[in-house]
Write a protein that holds these residues in place. Structure first.
Motif, PDB file in Angstrom:
ATOM      1  N   ARG A   1      -3.765   3.767  -1.123  1.00  0.00           N
ATOM      2  CA  ARG A   1      -4.005   3.212  -2.458  1.00  0.00           C
ATOM      3  C   ARG A   1      -3.018   2.077  -2.698  1.00  0.00           C
ATOM      4  NH1 ARG A   1      -1.456   7.853  -2.037  1.00  0.00           N
ATOM      5  NH2 ARG A   1       0.412   8.263  -3.288  1.00  0.00           N
ATOM      6  N   PRO A   2      -3.387   1.163  -3.583  1.00  0.00           N
ATOM      7  CA  PRO A   2      -2.486   0.035  -3.843  1.00  0.00           C
ATOM      8  C   PRO A   2      -1.201   0.519  -4.498  1.00  0.00           C
ATOM      9  CG  PRO A   2      -4.644  -0.315  -4.851  1.00  0.00           C
ATOM     10  CD  PRO A   2      -4.605   1.107  -4.401  1.00  0.00           C
TER      11      PRO A   2
ATOM     12  N   LEU B   1       0.862  -1.181   0.000  1.00  0.00           N
ATOM     13  CA  LEU B   1       0.000   0.000   0.000  1.00  0.00           C
ATOM     14  C   LEU B   1       0.897   1.229   0.000  1.00  0.00           C
ATOM     15  CD1 LEU B   1      -2.669  -0.863   2.739  1.00  0.00           C
ATOM     16  CD2 LEU B   1      -2.972  -0.895   0.266  1.00  0.00           C
TER      17      LEU B   1
ATOM     18  N   VAL C   1      -6.849  -2.805   7.679  1.00  0.00           N
ATOM     19  CA  VAL C   1      -7.128  -2.758   6.238  1.00  0.00           C
ATOM     20  C   VAL C   1      -6.749  -4.094   5.592  1.00  0.00           C
ATOM     21  CG1 VAL C   1      -6.752  -1.452   4.102  1.00  0.00           C
ATOM     22  CG2 VAL C   1      -6.473  -0.315   6.318  1.00  0.00           C
TER      23      VAL C   1
ATOM     24  N   HIS D   1      -5.903  -6.399   2.607  1.00  0.00           N
ATOM     25  CA  HIS D   1      -5.444  -6.084   1.241  1.00  0.00           C
ATOM     26  C   HIS D   1      -4.616  -7.245   0.697  1.00  0.00           C
ATOM     27  CE1 HIS D   1      -3.857  -4.123  -2.237  1.00  0.00           C
ATOM     28  NE2 HIS D   1      -2.618  -4.091  -1.769  1.00  0.00           N
ATOM     29  N   ALA D   2      -5.064  -7.805  -0.402  1.00  0.00           N
ATOM     30  CA  ALA D   2      -4.303  -8.824  -1.146  1.00  0.00           C
ATOM     31  C   ALA D   2      -3.867  -9.991  -0.260  1.00  0.00           C
ATOM     32  CB  ALA D   2      -3.092  -8.182  -1.811  1.00  0.00           C
TER      33      ALA D   2
ATOM     34  N   VAL E   1     -12.102  -0.234   5.410  1.00  0.00           N
ATOM     35  CA  VAL E   1     -11.222   0.075   6.546  1.00  0.00           C
ATOM     36  C   VAL E   1     -12.048   0.088   7.833  1.00  0.00           C
ATOM     37  CG1 VAL E   1      -9.575   1.741   7.505  1.00  0.00           C
ATOM     38  CG2 VAL E   1      -9.823   1.521   5.029  1.00  0.00           C
TER      39      VAL E   1
ATOM     40  N   THR F   1      -3.240  -8.438   6.092  1.00  0.00           N
ATOM     41  CA  THR F   1      -3.950  -7.413   6.859  1.00  0.00           C
ATOM     42  C   THR F   1      -2.948  -6.345   7.262  1.00  0.00           C
ATOM     43  OG1 THR F   1      -5.413  -9.114   7.704  1.00  0.00           O
ATOM     44  CG2 THR F   1      -5.459  -6.989   8.829  1.00  0.00           C
ATOM     45  N   TRP F   2      -3.289  -5.118   6.955  1.00  0.00           N
ATOM     46  CA  TRP F   2      -2.430  -3.977   7.291  1.00  0.00           C
ATOM     47  C   TRP F   2      -2.992  -3.275   8.524  1.00  0.00           C
ATOM     48  CZ3 TRP F   2       1.669  -1.717   4.123  1.00  0.00           C
ATOM     49  CH2 TRP F   2       2.041  -2.560   3.051  1.00  0.00           C
TER      50      TRP F   2
ATOM     51  N   ASP G   1     -11.289   1.009  -3.119  1.00  0.00           N
ATOM     52  CA  ASP G   1     -11.782  -0.363  -3.016  1.00  0.00           C
ATOM     53  C   ASP G   1     -11.541  -0.968  -1.644  1.00  0.00           C
ATOM     54  OD1 ASP G   1     -12.628  -0.297  -5.611  1.00  0.00           O
ATOM     55  OD2 ASP G   1     -10.735  -1.087  -6.422  1.00  0.00           O
ATOM     56  N   PHE G   2     -10.926  -0.207  -0.751  1.00  0.00           N
ATOM     57  CA  PHE G   2     -10.603  -0.759   0.565  1.00  0.00           C
ATOM     58  C   PHE G   2     -11.755  -0.569   1.545  1.00  0.00           C
ATOM     59  CE2 PHE G   2      -6.235   0.736  -0.747  1.00  0.00           C
ATOM     60  CZ  PHE G   2      -5.848  -0.523  -1.197  1.00  0.00           C
TER      61      PHE G   2
END
Lengths: 214, 397
Positions: A211-212, A77, A178, A180-181, A157, A184-185, A154-155
């Motif tokens: 953003r990615p 990210l 978050v 993501h892919a 949160v 987890t962030w 698209d996230f």
């Protein structure tokens, strides 16, 4: 036992007599040199409350980023941090660190980490943060009320705001989770109650810049 | 007894043994190459070539699956030497083949000595930095130092392997014992409060220093040549009066733990194994040249100063690709470079048998030249002596 076999066994036992790498305790005297040595130039004793400093391996380019530590290694990210946040040094298992200066030397710290999978789920992670500032754990039925949901591109949160015990409270934590892919962030702003409360709008604005990584 | 000796000799001079060992060698190389997919080059060398028996972990049990490189190479060596000795004859006619065999024997011995005695280290320096030691990339040691004196440290180093074997260490230089309590060949450390939920940890036995603040998560040992294992251990420091403290040591912790005992200052920590030299190296300049108009590297070089404290040596040297520095039994190769940060990494190799492959290749070359030269001379002589009458006959009209 037939002769060739016994001959072979005698030969093998002779072979095993060859020496292997020595494993001996040694004592020697060396001129005092600053600790650590050249292999580990990032020299500083971890201050209380800080994580261990980033290890530096003898080979350039080899560091925690390529050890077997299970941090998320997939697509990342990126973000845009507020101008008054100060980027901190690289640390093991962290994607980024920011320091948020306050009045009279007060300081809050934002840590960004990422791990594979759901890392135990939202309830476990929120309760971990609660435990860190001395709050009792929530039940599964109470979790919904403790999380604020944001949509950033698209996230999805989940944001938790935790205020430490006491009056006035000493600490406050703003945490965002978050997914993501496949990882987890975690974005966790931790610091004095008033400073973190004051930084909440900046923190939420910061989350909206996620953003990615392209 | 004489019969046993005869059997012994017969077995080892057998050509069948040579063929069987060569076949096993080919299979060894094949299986090791396949296994390299899982293990990487370093681990494959240790598992398949620098071992007597190849052990495979099958459901938690190490089972022998193939003879190792030392076993096959050792037998091949005995086979060659025995054959050489039995059939040795000091004649010019056989000199070539004997030189070839002698060279081959020397080559096998060279590989054995390299495997046994070669040591590899690295020196990482930034411009302006000075170091009088190199550090190992693979091996670690527990260093316990008496740091009381203002100008020197008395260091006792305990190899990582002794920690792994849970062996208590008591040496005259230390007024206490070091007792390993738990050892992890690769472990991640995290501050307890930053540990992700769900990440498993082992019980933290530390009760002194910074150790109690960390959570220790054992990791799988990595064999990837680009990755590094970070070992960790809990060790008791035990004096005659009782436990001084249980410390967490890890190569991940940059600084060592400190404590005071018997009026002296002590430092304890796990670190990459060090090799000290009686001279120091100072990095003066790193140079990374590229071909004009491109990013293609042309040359990496490090200019260093070698200095001895007694003043007997003070000179500059230039190390670059294919031009290592050979100094007092060590060879310094240009290994890695980060010119942007003015950092260089030199690979340091101590290989007492580095000349053996050159000598053996020379012997084999001379032997082959002699052998084929003799055949060629013989052939030319025969050809020259052949009667010309048969070739002079004129074809029938």
């Amino acid at each position: 036992m037939n002769r060739p076999l016994s001959t072979l066994l005698i030969a093998c036992s002779l072979l095993t007599l060859t020496a292997c790498r020595r494993d001996e305790v040694r004592t020697y005297t060396v001129a005092k040199s600053p600790e650590p040595a050249t292999a580990t130039p990032a020299s500083s004793l971890p201050a209380p409350g800080s994580p261990p400093p980033a290890p530096v391996s003898p080979a350039a380019g080899a560091s925690m980023a390529n050890t077997a530590v299970t941090t998320a290694s997939g697509p990342g990210l990126v973000w845009t941090a507020p101008a008054h946040w100060q980027a901190g040094p690289e640390r093991p298992m962290r994607k980024a660190t920011f320091f948020v200066p306050g009045e009279a030397g007060a300081k809050a710290e934002l840590s960004v980490t990422a791990f594979p999978g759901d890392v135990g789920g939202n309830l476990a992670n929120v309760n971990r943060w609660r435990q860190q500032i001395g709050l009792p754990a929530l039940g599964a039925d109470q979790l919904g009320g403790a999380l604020q949901h944001l949509h950033v591109g698209d996230f999805h949160v989940d944001v938790a705001e935790l205020v430490g015990p006491g009056a006035p409270p000493a600490k406050r934590v703003l945490g965002a989770i978050v997914p993501h892919a496949g990882a987890t962030w975690f974005f966790k702003l931790d610091g004095p109650d008033t400073l973190v409360a004051q930084e909440k709008p900046a923190f939420l604005a910061f989350l909206k810049t996620l953003r990615p990584q392209s | 007894m004489r019969e046993l000796t005869r059997e012994f000799i017969k077995f080892f001079v057998s050509l069948k043994l040579t063929v069987a060992l060569l076949a096993l060698s080919a299979l060894l190389v094949f299986f090791a190459t396949i296994d390299q997919v899982h293990l990487g080059i370093w681990a494959v060398q240790e598992k398949w070539f620098r071992s007597f028996i190849v052990l495979q972990d099958i459901q938690g049990y190490p089972l022998p699956i193939f003879p190792g490189g030392y076993f096959i190479g050792g037998l091949l060596l005995i086979n060659l030497v025995a054959t050489h000795l039995k059939r040795f004859a000091l004649t010019w006619k056989k000199a070539g083949i004997q030189l070839v065999h002698g060279g081959l024997i020397l080559l096998l011995l060279g590989e054995l000595f390299t495997g046994l005695f070669q040591e590899e280290y690295q020196v990482s320096l930034k411009e302006g930095e000075t170091s009088n030691h190199a550090v190992s990339w693979r091996f670690n040691e527990l260093a316990v130092a008496d740091t009381t004196a203002p100008d020197r440290d008395i260091v006792t180093v305990i190899p990582e392997s002794l920690l792994a074997h849970d062996e208590a260490v008591q040496v005259p230089a230390l007024p206490f014992r070091i007792v390993p309590r738990a050892y992890y060949p690769n472990a991640a450390l995290a501050q307890k409060e930053q540990l992700p939920a769900g990440q498993l940890t082992v019980p933290n036995l530390a009760n002194a220093g910074l150790g109690p603040r960390f959570a220790v998560t054992p990791m799988r040992v990595t064999y990837d040549p680009q990755k590094k294992n970070w070992p960790a251990a809990f060790v008791d420091v035990v004096s005659a009066e009782g436990l001084i403290g249980t410390y967490l040591v890890s190569t991940m912790l940059i600084e060592s733990e400190t404590f005071t005992y018997a009026g002296r200052q002590w430092r304890i920590g796990l670190r990459p194994e060090r090799s000290y030299q009686p001279y120091s190296l100072t990095l003066l300049k790193v140079t990374h040249d590229v071909y004009p108009g491109s990013d293609i590297p042309k040359n990496f070089s490090s200019r260093l100063r070698i200095n001895r404290p007694d003043g007997s040596e003070d000179r500059e040297v230039l190390i670059y690709m294919n031009n290592p520095l050979r100094h007092e039994g060590l060879t310094y190769y240009q290994y890695q470079m980060d010119a942007a940060n003015a950092n260089t990494v030199l690979q340091v190799v101590r290989n007492p048998s580095w000349l053996i492959p050159y000598i053996s290749c020379l012997l084999m070359t001379v032997g082959l030249l002699l052998q084929f030269g003799q055949h060629l001379v013989g052939f030319i002589r025969k050809r020259a002596a052949r009667p010309v009458a048969t070739t002079a006959a004129a074809p029938a009209a």
